[in-house]
Enzyme design. Structure first.
Site, PDB file in Angstrom:
ATOM      1  N   PHE A  89      90.438 -88.382  71.974  1.00  0.00           N
ATOM      2  CA  PHE A  89      89.299 -89.360  72.053  1.00  0.00           C
ATOM      3  C   PHE A  89      87.953 -88.629  71.655  1.00  0.00           C
ATOM      4  O   PHE A  89      86.810 -88.898  72.037  1.00  0.00           O
ATOM      5  CB  PHE A  89      88.852 -89.872  73.475  1.00  0.00           C
ATOM      6  CG  PHE A  89      89.965 -90.635  73.992  1.00  0.00           C
ATOM      7  CD1 PHE A  89      90.698 -91.404  73.247  1.00  0.00           C
ATOM      8  CD2 PHE A  89      90.399 -90.764  75.376  1.00  0.00           C
ATOM      9  CE1 PHE A  89      92.030 -92.388  73.391  1.00  0.00           C
ATOM     10  CE2 PHE A  89      91.441 -91.555  75.800  1.00  0.00           C
ATOM     11  CZ  PHE A  89      92.002 -92.186  74.894  1.00  0.00           C
ATOM     12  N   CYS A 122      87.352 -85.980  68.778  1.00  0.00           N
ATOM     13  CA  CYS A 122      86.764 -85.357  67.443  1.00  0.00           C
ATOM     14  C   CYS A 122      85.914 -85.632  66.954  1.00  0.00           C
ATOM     15  O   CYS A 122      85.520 -86.969  66.714  1.00  0.00           O
ATOM     16  CB  CYS A 122      88.024 -85.523  66.390  1.00  0.00           C
ATOM     17  SG  CYS A 122      87.809 -84.784  64.812  1.00  0.00           S
ATOM     18  N   THR A 159      84.889 -79.928  70.249  1.00  0.00           N
ATOM     19  CA  THR A 159      83.764 -79.282  69.657  1.00  0.00           C
ATOM     20  C   THR A 159      82.427 -80.300  69.547  1.00  0.00           C
ATOM     21  O   THR A 159      82.512 -81.439  69.928  1.00  0.00           O
ATOM     22  CB  THR A 159      84.038 -79.235  68.112  1.00  0.00           C
ATOM     23  OG1 THR A 159      84.617 -80.292  67.547  1.00  0.00           O
ATOM     24  CG2 THR A 159      84.902 -77.877  68.011  1.00  0.00           C
ATOM     25  N   CYS A 213      61.839 -54.076  77.343  1.00  0.00           N
ATOM     26  CA  CYS A 213      61.286 -54.748  78.621  1.00  0.00           C
ATOM     27  C   CYS A 213      59.906 -55.014  78.697  1.00  0.00           C
ATOM     28  O   CYS A 213      59.518 -56.049  79.194  1.00  0.00           O
ATOM     29  CB  CYS A 213      61.974 -54.158  79.969  1.00  0.00           C
ATOM     30  SG  CYS A 213      61.144 -52.496  80.226  1.00  0.00           S
ATOM     31  N   CYS A 216      61.267 -62.822  87.623  1.00  0.00           N
ATOM     32  CA  CYS A 216      62.353 -63.533  86.769  1.00  0.00           C
ATOM     33  C   CYS A 216      63.235 -63.017  86.206  1.00  0.00           C
ATOM     34  O   CYS A 216      64.295 -63.561  85.557  1.00  0.00           O
ATOM     35  CB  CYS A 216      61.250 -64.253  85.473  1.00  0.00           C
ATOM     36  SG  CYS A 216      60.646 -62.928  84.429  1.00  0.00           S
ATOM     37  N   CYS A 233      63.314 -58.939  81.911  1.00  0.00           N
ATOM     38  CA  CYS A 233      63.429 -57.562  81.617  1.00  0.00           C
ATOM     39  C   CYS A 233      64.938 -57.182  81.783  1.00  0.00           C
ATOM     40  O   CYS A 233      65.569 -56.359  80.804  1.00  0.00           O
ATOM     41  CB  CYS A 233      62.550 -56.636  82.242  1.00  0.00           C
ATOM     42  SG  CYS A 233      63.050 -56.817  84.256  1.00  0.00           S
ATOM     43  N   CYS A 290      67.182 -55.524  78.428  1.00  0.00           N
ATOM     44  CA  CYS A 290      67.511 -53.969  78.268  1.00  0.00           C
ATOM     45  C   CYS A 290      68.806 -53.836  77.642  1.00  0.00           C
ATOM     46  O   CYS A 290      69.730 -54.301  77.824  1.00  0.00           O
ATOM     47  CB  CYS A 290      67.432 -53.618  79.706  1.00  0.00           C
ATOM     48  SG  CYS A 290      67.831 -51.743  79.760  1.00  0.00           S
TER      49      CYS A 290
END
Length: 496
Positions: free
Chosen positions: A230, A232, A297, A445, A475, A478, A482
């Site tokens: 159902f 593609c 997909t 960073c 957050c 960094c 890295c």
């Protein structure tokens, strides 16, 4: 150990993963460096260590015949096999125990969770027989219908990124280009020759009568499970593939039509080209489907040529919307599977998961999200059926090292770790932790923190970062940028 693994990833990334590798053929000590490298590429680090242990120790070899034979040297320079083997030799070695990898899908027992997904990788007898011989538990055969589509050429293209040849993949290929009778004969021969392997017959009808008839025919030919396509995203006719999968009424109608023609378990293969997959998934289950398969997909347009303004794959100067796959879609697939597994109607419905699976770790993420089996295509197209070696070995070693006894022990274990945004901890900060001995002073960073973060890092006299805790919000941008993994999660403290 993580630093060594990062270095090994970089070194092995240069390998072409040759067929009949010249490095192995040339080794004067009869070692198999190519197999070690392949294990590393597919994140089977413990397996690579054991391969090296079981063979002659090549870390003391000084003739480097393997590197002189390396095919990559014809392109730029040989893979640093000597450094790779030394690095692997420095990794810890764990002896794994026997693990039961068997699982079940809609009551059908499977020897392991690994299936080929419905695509070109399992489109005739010889291909699927080879995969079965190599250890794949089953195959969702390439979708069969009452018609044979006219295909285009070329039909594949890929996304590249910073030297990576194959980050994402697009196809505009349709269902099987064999006749229905040819496909049914493939099923008969495979079930006769491989009675313990699982054949999933993917079908696509154009009306209720065809869905019912196809279901009857594939059951008679030896299929174990039926998968309704159902989803593609690039069929050339209307009312096919994802045109159905976005419409709950059509999903319900054609699921009922399929169940009318068979006594086999039926999977509804869902499209990700929708906001809430659980809506159409519920329609399938309420209409009688026994399980779900997800995801197919994703509709895409890619690689616009800035000279000709055509897109890829280019067919006589034109292209069309196609299906995007590969590693990049894994987070999207996991999100859809999560949404279905936490839905009250769908929580206990079996799911065969797919979408961006390359390694055993990827597969394990789907199992931890609640998928009892997984299906793979794009990685097979890039690397071949041989990836099954490290899929099986890597998963076995993980379960053994973590004290699990079977695949079901980790089934759905990640679901409880995902909560709504309002339930996340919001009154504390986890600061980054800098490993100054591992830091190389590249400054990635620092520039990312200033240009994309909160200007909390400056460079010291040694070029290495110094953090201002009054500006850092935790957050971890960094950490993500890295390149040498010298930054990790540090202490968590209450906000002031």
């Amino acid at each position: 150990m993580k630093a060594i693994e990062r270095i090994l990833n970089t070194l092995t990334g240069a390998c072409f993963l040759c067929e009949n590798p010249a490095c192995t053929q040339a080794c004067s000590k009869y070692m198999d460096p190519a197999r070690v490298i392949r294990a590393l590429r597919f994140e089977n680090v413990s397996g690579a260590r054991e391969i090296l242990t079981e063979n002659i120790d090549c870390t003391t070899c000084d003739d480097k015949t393997c590197m002189r034979a390396c095919v990559r040297s014809k392109f730029d320079q040989a893979v640093a096999i000597d450094k790779i083997m030394t690095g692997v030799g420095n990794l810890p070695y764990y002896e794994s125990k026997s693990i039961d990898l068997s699982t079940s899908l809609c009551g059908v027992t499977c020897e392991n969770p690994f299936f080929l997904s419905s695509s070109v990788v399992c489109s005739n007898y010889d291909m699927v027989a080879k995969a079965f011989d190599m250890g794949w538990a089953g195959a969702a055969f390439k979708t069969v219908g009452m018609f044979v589509p006219d295909e285009v050429s070329p039909r594949f293209s890929q996304i590249e990124k910073e030297g990576e040849k194959f980050v994402g993949f697009k196809n505009i290929e349709q269902i099987s280009d064999y006749t229905l009778e040819e496909n049914l004969e493939f099923f008969r021969r495979l079930k006769k020759d491989y009675p313990l392997k699982i054949i999933i017959a993917s079908i696509m009808g154009r009306d209720e009568e065809e869905w019912t008839k196809l279901a009857t025919l594939v059951e008679e030919a030896g299929a174990d499970i039926i998968e309704c396509n159902f989803s593609c995203p690039h069929m050339s006719g209307t009312g096919l593939g994802s045109d159905i999968g976005t419409n709950p009424e059509l999903v319900s109608k054609f699921t009922k039509a399929t169940k009318k023609g068979t006594s086999l378990p039926v999977l509804a293969k869902m499209t990700p080209n929708i906001t809430n997959m659980e809506i159409t998934a519920r329609a399938a289950i309420e209409a009688g489907a026994d399980g779900l398969a997800a995801i197919n997909t994703i509709k895409s347009i890619m690689n616009v040529d800035i000279d000709t303004f055509s897109t890829a794959p280019e067919v006589g100067g034109y292209s069309s919307v196609g299906g995007y796959s590969g590693k990049a879609i894994k987070p999207i697939a996991l999100r859809f599977i999560h949404d279905m597994k936490v839905d009250k109607v769908l929580a206990n419905i079996p799911i065969s998961g797919m979408g961006g699976i390359t390694t055993w770790k990827d597969a394990m993420e789907f199992i931890a999200m609640g998928c009892s089996t997984v299906q793979i295509t794009t990685s097979v197209m890039e690397y071949g059926y041989r990836i099954i070696d490290d899929l099986i070995d890597g998963l076995t070693r993980y379960l053994s090292e973590r004290g699990f006894n079977k695949v079901d022990d980790i089934l759905g274990k990640a679901l409880s770790k995902i909560v709504s945004a309002e339930n996340l901890e919001r009154d504390s900060i986890c600061y980054p932790k800098f490993n100054r001995s591992s830091c190389v002073g590249c400054g990635r960073c620092i520039v990312s923190c200033y240009d994309g973060g909160h200007q909390a890092l400056i460079a010291g006299e040694d070029r290495k970062p110094i953090m201002n805790p009054n500006k850092c919000v935790g957050c971890h941008l960094c950490t993500t940028v890295c390149p040498v993994d010298a930054i990790s999660f540090g202490v968590r403290v209450k906000k002031k």
